[in-house]
Motif scaffolding. Structure first.
Motif, PDB file in Angstrom:
ATOM      1  N   ASP A 178       1.100  -0.961  -0.006  1.00 22.89           N
ATOM      2  CA  ASP A 178       0.054   0.182  -0.139  1.00 22.89           C
ATOM      3  C   ASP A 178       1.056   1.351  -0.232  1.00 22.89           C
ATOM      4  O   ASP A 178       0.711   2.177  -0.392  1.00 22.89           O
ATOM      5  N   ARG A 237       2.093   1.632  -3.710  1.00 22.64           N
ATOM      6  CA  ARG A 237       1.483   2.370  -4.810  1.00 22.64           C
ATOM      7  C   ARG A 237       1.178   3.850  -4.333  1.00 22.64           C
ATOM      8  O   ARG A 237       1.247   4.713  -5.631  1.00 22.64           O
ATOM      9  N   GLU A 247      -1.388   3.326 -11.866  1.00 19.45           N
ATOM     10  CA  GLU A 247      -1.404   1.702 -11.320  1.00 19.45           C
ATOM     11  C   GLU A 247      -2.120   0.786 -12.707  1.00 19.45           C
ATOM     12  O   GLU A 247      -2.971   1.014 -13.209  1.00 19.45           O
ATOM     13  N   LYS A 249      -4.139   5.231  -8.207  1.00 27.51           N
ATOM     14  CA  LYS A 249      -4.087   3.322  -8.357  1.00 27.51           C
ATOM     15  C   LYS A 249      -5.476   2.682  -9.030  1.00 27.51           C
ATOM     16  O   LYS A 249      -6.538   4.000  -8.956  1.00 27.51           O
ATOM     17  N   THR A 255      -8.074  -1.712  -6.449  1.00 24.72           N
ATOM     18  CA  THR A 255      -7.411  -1.608  -5.433  1.00 24.72           C
ATOM     19  C   THR A 255      -7.505  -0.166  -4.837  1.00 24.72           C
ATOM     20  O   THR A 255      -7.954  -0.418  -3.367  1.00 24.72           O
ATOM     21  N   ASP A 278      -9.517  -1.236  -0.970  1.00 24.14           N
ATOM     22  CA  ASP A 278      -8.985   0.280   0.433  1.00 24.14           C
ATOM     23  C   ASP A 278      -9.475   0.353   0.746  1.00 24.14           C
ATOM     24  O   ASP A 278      -9.919   0.289   2.342  1.00 24.14           O
TER      25      ASP A 278
END
Ligand SMILES: [Zn+2]
Lengths: 802, 337
Positions: free
Chosen positions: A498, A501, A511, B105, B109, B113
């Motif tokens: 995390d 990222r 991403e 992201k 993702t 999250d």
């Protein structure tokens, strides 16, 4: 599975219960009604019409102008069917009707200049059959003007119920009805079987031997003689076509009917075609071939359970019969097979043959070993009734190892412990009894529950608790809005990725997520690829061995769409067979590693008012990599090496080491690699092995004293030979400089004619400080002068004039 | 003395600087002030002659001067580079700002999250495991015997007889329980594979989050509470829900959780197949067979497990109708979120 409401009503009284209520209760008890068709609703506008007149359309050869009456009024209707005739009773759809096929509404229309008010329908347009060649001609006895649903008894509701694999008992109308009796507190009515038997003793005309008792624990049979093979009567055809089966002949239709009634698959053999009038149940020894009744020759695995006669195989047990012993038009005597086969044996064969039939579907989930004889007799009863014939006296019932009802003890307290609420004992008992289970109260807390053989899913107390929960309704279980938190459990294995990222985003990267399944030429590019043994397609036959090929493929796709400037990253797992391994038979045979990849291609800055176009280059990816390393506090732990040859992927590249271990690698992708991906612009990639990164012990950060005294910054520039490397010089300066020299940076570099061919100028900035005092110009100057001498000498460099 | 000299140098420098017309002029100025024998160097040389107590302050001033001069020269230098042929640029505040890119992201993702943070606040830890799994961890330990029709529920990519691409993240539950005594409270996000034909509705690979809670008194009622709390945090407070019995080999009893279809608000539409409901997750009480496989005492412990597909949730939430777009990685798609 399709379940017909009218059919259900044979086994349970549903009077006064709405369709919606039935559907809700079924869904909320685990028999999910995925869809339903209410025929009443669907056919509400269609009526029985009468064709009073027909004449040819003046402007079209194939069209007919008809006058259709509903008994009160006549309508002009244009019809395209070749078979329409004056005097026929037909299905008339007035204006406003929705036609099931295509779901369109009938409107007033003008066809080739003639007005048309409605439509005369064909079978397929109504969804009542496949015939589209002409209109549906109705029985001449039907009343004109009557609703079609009344005339054809299309008043049914057909439900599509999703039966989970644990509930084979619900794969029949009686099975579904049984749940409904528990849900609505009703009685279950199972058809009674009373047979009129003839004088012929079944044992005189047939015999049965089970050789493989393991896979065929029970085989029951009945014989009916002198039957007449015909089309089934209307009610039977309607029953089975209502649930989507095609009527074949009376015998086959009856076996299907009984299967969908009680869940037991049945097979009817032509007794006279069974050699020796004998059934032998046994498993194949070696590989065998067998021709099924769809005329296909199939190769069977060893140990496939077969039904045989004296001469050879006649059917693959539980899956499909063969051509030789089927029911033919001239069949006279019928042997009804009603057996219980071992579920996993049937499943193994059906998987291998890739054949799933209604019978195998039930057998492999588990049929009721206790019900085979009933089903055989029920079938015999219907055959005698519908196809004529006489039922031979007695039955054959080979049942070497009896399978008994199971008994389990249910503790009331346990129900509460698992579900979190109390349910009355009385209610509990009622649920079990309605589901066909007998109960005996053993103590205040315990009841013994006898579970019949049809409930293959109930094997423990917890399964009984589920029955209570699902029949009384999950909605009745309270929803507790709090949970206790155990301290000290907090742990997050995704924290590191995390964080990564976040850093990648801060570097301006987006991403991406790729499919790890790839074609061979992608996967083989970078490693020893692992193959999927049953791939979906050749393009997804291998697991990726690095993230590179997938990412290049994404570059290609974006270029093809006109998106040329990309700054991306991906985090994902890669898979490689270990050296010398060919197959995966343990976790030691392969590596699965988590990788991070950076990708840069195209322009970093497009032409702007404040800047010219600037394309990504090696120093962008290097800079990002180093900022990233810095951010995860590994900047002082890793070593760099640079290469310009000896790599199949990169033209030149940077490798990051931790001690001896490579933890990251990347640079400019070679042109010939890019060519394979149809990429015609430079691409820079860098891959990090995150598993390796995670293993590096991170030194926790400590506060460093901020500078309180001034720094002294000096700079100089030299003219070097062109091949001189910046890092060699800077390292030299750092090594030779005094302790006070803390930082060396390059701030200018150029080549030009003026300084000479094969030369370049590099300008350095040197930063001096001491954390405990102010430096004097003198001491710095001394070191600086010394460095000038040393650098000049060591690198044959010339100080630039200033 | 030195202090006055410092000020004078500063004034001279600014005067010289105002006369600069091109990069060559600037270079001359740079050498004059910053060169090795330049004006500022000379000032530093004078520093040795001043009284010791004045040194820090004067030294500081000199350093300030040098960095001021350096930055002025740099500033002008870069303006010579960027102005290029555009000539003198009047300040036009309406010009677009310079472009900076922050990246993002992947939407999957981001969705994960969000889910993760809700469960973490409830005290769940987060665990991961491998994608290439053993048949034992993926199926057998989870109460899917070999040759059992339940295996048809999850079409599987096999690597070899005993290895496969995991069809769900549940093997992480097995790994976790094998290595840990209760209480266990964890979620397990990850990538899973199903051998299903690729279409707008299904892909051969997708992502899941599963959850597991095992302790001495965990009940179905708590399972409902936890998931309702999750759903109302994720989908909105005034949510309607229902729990429907279902079947998963590793839970008993098992359930699926539906919430009101947020396309049609429950009145029935194509997306919800006219039911008004939308399935969002599967769940249930951990089957005692699973506990036995990991050496937990099923009499002592109870537990619940749940699982949901991230793609499905993201599709519903963001109105995406084709699952394949997640994995095309079109930069225009990636930049939308
Ligand atoms: Zn809807």
């Amino acid at each position: 599975m399709k379940i017909s409401l009218n059919w259900l009503k044979e086994y349970i009284d549903l009077e006064g219960i709405s369709i919606q209520d039935i559907i809700n209760k079924l869904t909320m008890s685990g028999l999910e009604v995925e869809d339903f068709v209410n025929q009443n609703e669907k056919f509400k506008n269609f009526i029985v019409g009468y064709v009073e007149e027909n004449e040819k359309h003046p402007n079209a050869d194939k069209l007919t102008i008809c006058k259709v009456t509903d008994g009160k009024k006549s309508y002009q209707v244009i019809c395209g069917a070749p078979n329409v005739q004056k005097g026929q009773k037909v299905v008339y759809a007035p204006i406003g009707t929705i036609i099931p096929k295509g779901n369109f509404e009938i409107k007033k229309a003008k066809i080739r200049g003639v007005e048309s008010f409605g439509m005369i329908c064909a079978e397929d347009e109504l969804g009542l059959g496949d015939d589209y060649t002409g209109i549906m001609v109705l029985d001449s006895n039907l009343k004109v003007g009557q609703k079609l649903s009344d005339a054809l008894e299309l008043n049914n509701v057909i439900m599509e119920i999703a039966i989970t694999p644990n509930r084979p008992d619900a794969l029949s109308h009686i099975g579904v009805a049984r749940d409904l009796t528990a849900l609505f507190d009703k009685e279950l009515k199972i058809p009674e079987v009373k047979l009129n038997e003839s004088d012929i003793d079944i044992n005189d005309v047939a015999s049965i031997v089970i050789e493989d008792e393991e896979n065929c624990p029970r085989y029951s049979a009945r014989v009916v003689t002198d039957v007449k093979i015909e089309e089934s009567p209307g009610w039977l055809k309607q029953r089975i076509s209502g649930i989507g089966l095609k009527p074949v002949n009376n015998i086959v239709d009856i076996t299907n009917f009984v299967m969908f009634e009680c869940g037991q698959p049945l097979h009817a053999f032509d007794l006279d075609r069974l050699e020796g009038k004998k059934i032998i149940v046994k498993s194949t020894k070696g590989k065998t071939k067998f021709t099924t009744l769809d005329s296909k020759e199939r190769e069977l695995l060893p140990d496939t359970l077969m039904i045989c006669d004296d001469k050879g195989d006649v059917a693959i047990a539980g899956i499909m019969g063969g051509e030789n012993s089927e029911i033919y038009q001239d069949t006279k005597n019928v042997l009804i097979e009603s057996a219980y086969f071992n579920p996993s044996s049937i499943r193994r064969a059906s998987k291998h043959l890739q054949m799933s039939t209604d019978a195998s579907y039930r057998f492999e989930r588990g049929t009721d070993p206790g019900n085979t004889l009933y089903a055989a007799e029920r079938t015999a009863q219907l055959i005698a009734k519908i196809a004529g014939g006489e039922i031979a006296k007695g039955s054959i019932d080979v049942y070497p190892k009896k399978i008994d009802n199971k008994k389990f003890i249910l503790r009331h307290n346990r129900v509460n412990k698992v579900l979190g609420y109390k349910i009355s004992k009385q209610h509990t008992l009622k649920i079990f009894n309605r589901l066909g289970m007998k109960t005996t109260e053993l103590s205040e807390d315990e009841i013994e529950v006898t579970v019949p053989t049809f409930r293959v899913d109930i094997e423990r107390e917890i399964d009984l608790i589920e029955e209570i929960a699902r029949i009384s309704g999950y909605d009745n279980i309270p929803t507790i809005p709090k949970i206790s938190i155990s301290l000290g459990l907090k742990h997050d294995e995704t924290l590191f990725t995390d964080r990564i990222r976040e850093y990648c985003n801060a570097l301006g990267l987006y991403e991406l997520i790729n499919n790890p399944l790839q074609p061979k030429h992608f996967a083989a590019l970078t490693g020893n690829a692992i193959e999927v043994s049953n791939p979906q397609s050749i393009d997804m036959k291998y697991l990726r061995t690095s993230l590179l090929s997938g990412v290049l493929n994404v570059v290609t796709r974006n270029l093809n769409r006109g998106e040329k400037n990309l700054a991306l990253f991906e985090i994902g797992n890669i898979f490689n067979l270990k050296k010398g391994k060919k197959v995966v038979s343990s976790f030691n045979d392969f590596d699965e590693e988590e990788i991070l990849i950076f990708v840069l291609t195209g322009n970093k800055i497009e032409r702007e008012w404040y800047s010219d176009t600037e394309s990504f280059n090696f120093y962008d990816i290097k800079g990002m990599v180093n900022s990233f390393i810095d951010k995860i506090s590994l900047d002082n732990l890793l070593n760099d090496s640079y290469y310009t040859t000896d790599n199949s992927i990169y033209e030149y590249y940077l490798t990051k080491f931790f001690k001896d271990r490579v933890i990251g690698n990347g640079g400019k992708v070679k042109d010939h690699v890019l060519k394979q991906f149809d990429i015609d612009q430079d691409v820079y990639c860098f891959e990090f092995n995150l598993d390796a990164l995670k293993e590096i012990p991170v030194v926790s950060k400590k506060y460093a004293e901020l500078l309180r005294y001034p720094r002294i910054i000096l700079d100089f520039a030299f003219i070097f030979d062109k091949e001189t490397k910046f890092e060699d010089v800077s390292e030299f300066i750092k090594n030779k400089g005094s302790k006070l020299l803390k930082y060396v940076n390059v701030f200018d570099i150029f080549e030009s004619k003026e300084i000479g061919d094969n030369k370049k100028s590099i300008a350095f900035q040197l930063e001096y400080y001491d954390s405990s005092r102010t430096l004097t110009e003198n001491e710095v100057e001394k070191d600086f002068e010394n460095l000038i001498k040393l650098v000049s000498k060591k690198f044959n460099a010339k100080l630039r004039g200033n | 003395m030195l202090a006055q000299n410092t000020d004078k140098v500063n004034i001279d420098f600014l005067k010289d600087l105002s006369g600069v017309k091109n990069a060559d002029d600037l270079e001359q100025i740079r050498i004059k002030y910053l060169g090795r024998n330049g004006v500022i160097s000379k000032l530093f040389n004078q520093l040795k002659h001043v009284a010791i107590e004045d040194k820090p302050a004067l030294g500081k001033n000199l350093n300030l001067l040098r960095s001021e001069v350096t930055s002025q020269i740099e500033k002008l230098k870069s303006s010579f580079v960027s102005q290029k042929s555009k000539g003198d640029l009047q300040m036009d505040l309406t010009l677009p700002g310079k472009k900076y890119q922050i990246g993002s992201k992947h939407i999957l993702t981001q969705t994960l999250d969000e889910i993760k943070s809700i469960f973490k606040e409830m005290g769940f830890s987060v665990h991961v495991g491998p994608e290439l799994e053993s048949d034992y961890n993926n199926f057998e330990a989870l109460n899917f015997p070999k040759n059992h029709p339940a295996r048809d529920m999850q079409d599987t990519f096999f690597i070899s007889k005993d290895f496969l691409l995991r069809t769900h993240t549940s093997p992480v539950q097995i790994r976790l329980m094998e290595n840990m005594k209760p209480p266990v409270r964890a979620i397990m996000p990850g990538r899973v594979y199903r051998n299903e034909a690729v279409s707008a509705r299904s892909f051969c690979m997708f992502h899941q989050v599963e959850g597991l809670y095992v302790d001495t008194d965990v009940t179905f009622a708590e399972l409902k509470g936890t998931l309702v709390s999750f759903a109302s945090q994720f989908y909105g407070e005034d949510l309607k829900y229902r729990f429907r019995p279902s079947y998963f080999p590793f839970t008993e009893p098992s359930a699926e959780m539906d919430i009101t279809c947020f396309i049609c608000k429950g009145s029935g539409c194509k997306i919800c197949k006219n039911t008004g409901w939308m399935e969002i997750l599967g769940c249930g009480m951990v089957d005692p067979n699973v506990f036995e496989n990991v050496n937990y005492d099923p009499e002592k412990y109870t537990g619940y497990a749940f699982g949901m597909g991230i793609e499905r949730i993201a599709m519903l939430k963001y109105g995406i109708t084709d699952i394949r777009i997640f994995f095309e990685n079109d930069i225009r798609f990636l930049k939308q979120f």
